[in-house]
Design an enzyme around this catalytic site. Structure first.
Site, PDB file in Angstrom:
ATOM      1  N   LYS A  49     -18.851  -4.966  54.677  1.00 43.64           N
ATOM      2  CA  LYS A  49     -18.796  -6.313  54.080  1.00 43.64           C
ATOM      3  C   LYS A  49     -20.096  -6.784  53.443  1.00 43.64           C
ATOM      4  CE  LYS A  49     -15.389  -7.334  53.983  1.00 43.64           C
ATOM      5  NZ  LYS A  49     -14.442  -6.536  53.120  1.00 43.64           N
ATOM      6  N   LYS A  99     -11.791  -6.890  47.625  1.00 45.40           N
ATOM      7  CA  LYS A  99     -13.245  -7.079  47.529  1.00 45.40           C
ATOM      8  C   LYS A  99     -13.502  -8.313  46.691  1.00 45.40           C
ATOM      9  CE  LYS A  99     -13.630  -3.309  49.719  1.00 45.40           C
ATOM     10  NZ  LYS A  99     -14.098  -3.229  51.105  1.00 45.40           N
TER      11      LYS A  99
END
Ligand code: A3P
Length: 348
Positions: free
Chosen positions: A57, A299
């Site tokens: 992340k 994303k």
């Protein structure tokens, strides 16, 4: 002198040396005894020259996309089981052996100077990965990304919800981060995975134990790798720490830094190859005809901003870790990311 058939002999051996049960793979060509029994059909250089180790992340997929745009950089073939990541050094895949790992990489021809790499974002917080990687690819370079650990934790929680993780759907973000010792096991487990990768200084120190900066007496190395430390000595760094926030806002500048760190040529001009896509809200690959190729929906997800209570909780939670990180970056002669400065101001 006594001997046994191979299977019994192996059993006997591990009874005598139980501590050797866990293998540690080294490059077969680095040891004559291994090389002699290594098949002549095999090569020893289907191995990465650098690793992008995560954590999850922080922008690892964007970095991956930008890296493979470079004409001299080649990633591993995708794994069908673990999506795109090989995840060799961190878990049970390690026990499948180096042939299994090398099969993920193309056989380098004598003429290419390709930079093979793989990105597995779970390597970063792994206890085993640095030791195992250093045994097999001791000269490979390591790239890690860091963003504000509070934002990383929140993004990871949202990722788990999007993947319909039972506990992430059941508990609010604040419940996850603030759960006490007596909380249900699934909540504690989610909490650990959410928070522990953000203990950046601890994990980076662990990587530095196995990939330490080395003092150089000659200037034969790429100058970008050499940094002056306080005592004016020059150090050769195998580990690059990228500010993931900057990768998000100014990827071309970061990619220049990455190219210098790797010593890769030819120079690839990312400011011409990337374009900000207003619809996606992120930088993307610029294709011919002016179109862009961005990362998928997973994303740069859309989710509500973090609530203030969680933000405050996490700033306190990460305070000591962030202080240690700032000391570490100072020691390595690296500038502090702006989010780190802000966090250090907040909790004074
Ligand atoms: P969010 O989806 O929470 O916004 P990783 O690939 O390591 O899992 O990181 C995903 C994060 O990369 C995304 O988190 C996003 O914020 C960030 N990111 C940085 N640059 C990006 C880009 N160019 N395109 C998409 N996401 C990017």
């Amino acid at each position: 002198l006594q001997t046994l058939p191979p299977f019994q002999l192996a059993r006997k051996y591990f009874q005598l040396f139980p501590e050797q049960h866990d293998p540690i793979w080294q490059n077969p060509c680095d040891d004559k005894r291994h090389k002699d029994i290594w098949s002549k059909e095999k090569t020893c250089d289907r191995l990465p020259k650098f690793l992008v180790v995560g954590p999850q992340k922080t922008g690892t997929t964007a970095l991956y996309l930008f890296l493979v745009m470079h004409p001299s950089i080649t990633s591993n073939f995708p794994s069908l089981r673990t999506f795109e990541e090989v995840q060799f050094f961190n878990g049970n895949n390690y026990h499948k052996g180096i042939d299994w790992y090398m099969d993920f990489f193309p056989v380098p021809s004598n003429v290419t100077s390709d930079f093979l790499f793989e990105k597995s974002a779970n390597y970063f917080p792994s206890e085993d990965a640095p030791k195992r990687a250093a045994a097999l690819v001791p000269k490979s370079k390591i790239i890690t990304l860091i963003i504000n650990p509070s934002d990383r934790a929140y993004s990871w929680y949202q990722h788990q919800r999007a993947h319909e993780d039972h506990a992430a759907l059941k508990y609010s973000f604040y419940e996850v981060i603030s759960a006490g010792h007596h909380a249900p096991a699934e909540l504690r487990s989610l909490q650990n995975k959410c928070l522990v990768p953000g203990w950046y200084a601890i994990h980076i120190e662990h990587w530095l134990t196995y990939y330490p900066p080395s003092q150089q007496s000659t200037l034969s190395f790429n100058l970008a790798l050499l940094k002056k430390k306080n005592n004016n000595k020059l150090f050769f760094f195998l580990l690059l720490i990228i500010d993931g926030q900057q990768l998000r806002s100014d990827p071309a500048a970061i990619m220049d830094e990455v190219q210098k760190f790797l010593g890769v040529s030819p120079y690839y001009n990312y400011s011409q190859a990337l374009s900000f896509d207003p619809q996606k809200g992120f930088w993307c690959q610029l294709l011919e005809g002016g179109k862009t190729k961005c990362l998928g929906k997973s994303k740069g997800r859309k989710y509500p901003p973090m609530d203030l209570e969680s933000r405050t909780f996490l700033s306190r939670y990460y305070k000591d870790h962030n202080v240690e990180l700032s000391k570490l970056l100072h020691r390595l002669g690296q500038p502090l990311p702006s989010w780190l400065r802000e966090e250090l101001q907040k909790v004074r």
